[in-house]
Motif scaffolding. Sequence first.
Motif, PDB file in Angstrom:
ATOM      1  N   THR A  19      32.718  46.987  49.807  1.00  0.00           N
ATOM      2  CA  THR A  19      31.412  46.672  50.381  1.00  0.00           C
ATOM      3  C   THR A  19      30.498  47.857  50.129  1.00  0.00           C
ATOM      4  O   THR A  19      30.763  48.961  50.606  1.00  0.00           O
ATOM      5  CB  THR A  19      31.509  46.403  51.892  1.00  0.00           C
ATOM      6  OG1 THR A  19      32.400  45.310  52.120  1.00  0.00           O
ATOM      7  CG2 THR A  19      30.138  46.054  52.467  1.00  0.00           C
ATOM      8  N   ALA A  38      32.025  39.673  41.446  1.00  0.00           N
ATOM      9  CA  ALA A  38      31.419  39.143  42.666  1.00  0.00           C
ATOM     10  C   ALA A  38      32.453  38.828  43.747  1.00  0.00           C
ATOM     11  O   ALA A  38      32.151  38.888  44.947  1.00  0.00           O
ATOM     12  CB  ALA A  38      30.609  37.897  42.339  1.00  0.00           C
ATOM     13  N   ARG A  42      30.696  43.276  47.148  1.00  0.00           N
ATOM     14  CA  ARG A  42      29.512  42.704  47.785  1.00  0.00           C
ATOM     15  C   ARG A  42      28.596  43.825  48.214  1.00  0.00           C
ATOM     16  O   ARG A  42      29.021  44.974  48.405  1.00  0.00           O
ATOM     17  CB  ARG A  42      29.883  41.853  48.994  1.00  0.00           C
ATOM     18  CG  ARG A  42      30.397  42.687  50.172  1.00  0.00           C
ATOM     19  CD  ARG A  42      30.282  41.954  51.488  1.00  0.00           C
ATOM     20  NE  ARG A  42      30.690  42.810  52.595  1.00  0.00           N
ATOM     21  CZ  ARG A  42      30.542  42.486  53.871  1.00  0.00           C
ATOM     22  NH1 ARG A  42      30.002  41.326  54.205  1.00  0.00           N
ATOM     23  NH2 ARG A  42      30.913  43.315  54.835  1.00  0.00           N
ATOM     24  N   GLY A  96      33.050  37.626  57.080  1.00  0.00           N
ATOM     25  CA  GLY A  96      33.271  37.146  55.711  1.00  0.00           C
ATOM     26  C   GLY A  96      34.575  36.424  55.524  1.00  0.00           C
ATOM     27  O   GLY A  96      35.319  36.127  56.458  1.00  0.00           O
ATOM     28  N   PHE A 102      37.164  41.109  52.820  1.00  0.00           N
ATOM     29  CA  PHE A 102      36.088  41.766  53.550  1.00  0.00           C
ATOM     30  C   PHE A 102      36.246  41.637  55.060  1.00  0.00           C
ATOM     31  O   PHE A 102      35.501  42.229  55.808  1.00  0.00           O
ATOM     32  CB  PHE A 102      34.737  41.187  53.142  1.00  0.00           C
ATOM     33  CG  PHE A 102      34.386  41.430  51.708  1.00  0.00           C
ATOM     34  CD1 PHE A 102      34.562  42.687  51.153  1.00  0.00           C
ATOM     35  CD2 PHE A 102      33.912  40.415  50.908  1.00  0.00           C
ATOM     36  CE1 PHE A 102      34.253  42.914  49.822  1.00  0.00           C
ATOM     37  CE2 PHE A 102      33.591  40.648  49.585  1.00  0.00           C
ATOM     38  CZ  PHE A 102      33.766  41.896  49.041  1.00  0.00           C
TER      39      PHE A 102
END
Length: 462
Positions: A19, A38, A42, A96, A102
């Motif tokens: 992240t 992707a 993020r 998430g 995440f």
Amino acid sequence: MIPFLELSKRLARRGHAVTFVSTPRNAARLGAVPPELAARLRVAALELPGVEGLPRGAESTADVPPEKVGLLKKAFDGLAAPFADLVAEACAGANGDATAGFSRKPDFVIHDFAQNWIWPIAEEHEIPCAVFIIFPAAILAFVGSREANEAHPRSTAAEDYMVPPPWIDFPTTMAHRRHEARAIAALFRPNDSGVSDVERFWEMQRPCCRLVVLRSCPEAEPRLFPLLTELYARPVVPAGLLLPDELVGGDDDGAPGGDRPIPDVVRWLDGQPPRSVVYVALGSEAPVTAEHVRELALGLEFSGARFLWALRRPVGHSGELLPDGFERRVAGRGVVRAGWVPQVRVLAHAAVGAFLTHCGWGSTVESLFRFGHPLVMLPFVADQGLIARAMAARGVGVEVPRNEDDGSFRGDDVAAAVRRVMEEEEGQELARNARELQEVVGDRARQEQYVDELVDHLRRCK
């Protein structure tokens, strides 16, 4: 921000969920995450609080003059609460898709030197941290640890920073000119945020800081990594230079490959002989004045060299910058571009033979270690003087002489430095040394190995 994103990409490519935390405008500047990453990378954008005196919309040091940077740090200190919420949500498994990794408790927080408010948040959740420094190892060695400074106190007088510190026990060029030393001394004093930059950095010496990670490597800065590991009493490890994979496009050109028009400056370079052009750029944050611009223009004119100059207007200056008739007199051999210049594409061009630079670490990495260009060096502040002295000692550049007290320089001295690099026999040796250094430092396989070794360090320190 770009080195942080490059490190994030490399970790994501190795299977780790990352992240990348920033602010909205800064996140937008960095562009989209590559589609293939992707699922594992993020971007989380936290709104930057407003601070009185800070221009509206300012989110990076490139948005403000030097005297406002302290206010920018004060604004970033206001991100402590939203960042704490972000971490708490992740630790609670409420943020998430779990399959993306995440929603689990973070294994590590990797952050910049200025975010000293991260330490108590990480300690509350028992998350280890690593501070990632995008400056060269030399400036960490020069600043020294809290303990080293307590054992060998330095005042805020410039003279204390014009000599190597006593904890460096080998021969070194590591010292500042008087005008640079004043700026270094200021790093030890509180700024508008209420905290000094050095104090922010020293707070990393807490138990939850397991590693110091540098955008550097031993080939670029010999002898410093063992010294720093001893000085800061924790592993100081290289991440490598983190050069973008793309030769052109993506990192500063916008649209990829053939999807963009050829910039006019590149078309001009296409018509110049190989290695005949000096590319001139002083970065986005060097405190350049109108007088600096004038003397630099005269120096380029007097040198007789071909040049491409990415000219940035000094903050607050709206009048004429260049000497009367300058562009007419250099027409055909010199181009001045006041807007955006695709720097990586320019540096990669066969017509470019040298780089006149402020010696920021990013610019040095990009021009010397990536493309093997010798340097004409015009440092201004912070680590730039140390970099210039180190590169001169390695025989890959020539520093423009400056007035020790006020940092001023003359066009004649610029011209002489340019000629030494571009025309004289010395220039051939500088170019040869630069190419040899690039072959060693720019070894892509070894650079990627540094990231693999960093991952091993993170695993062991978790």
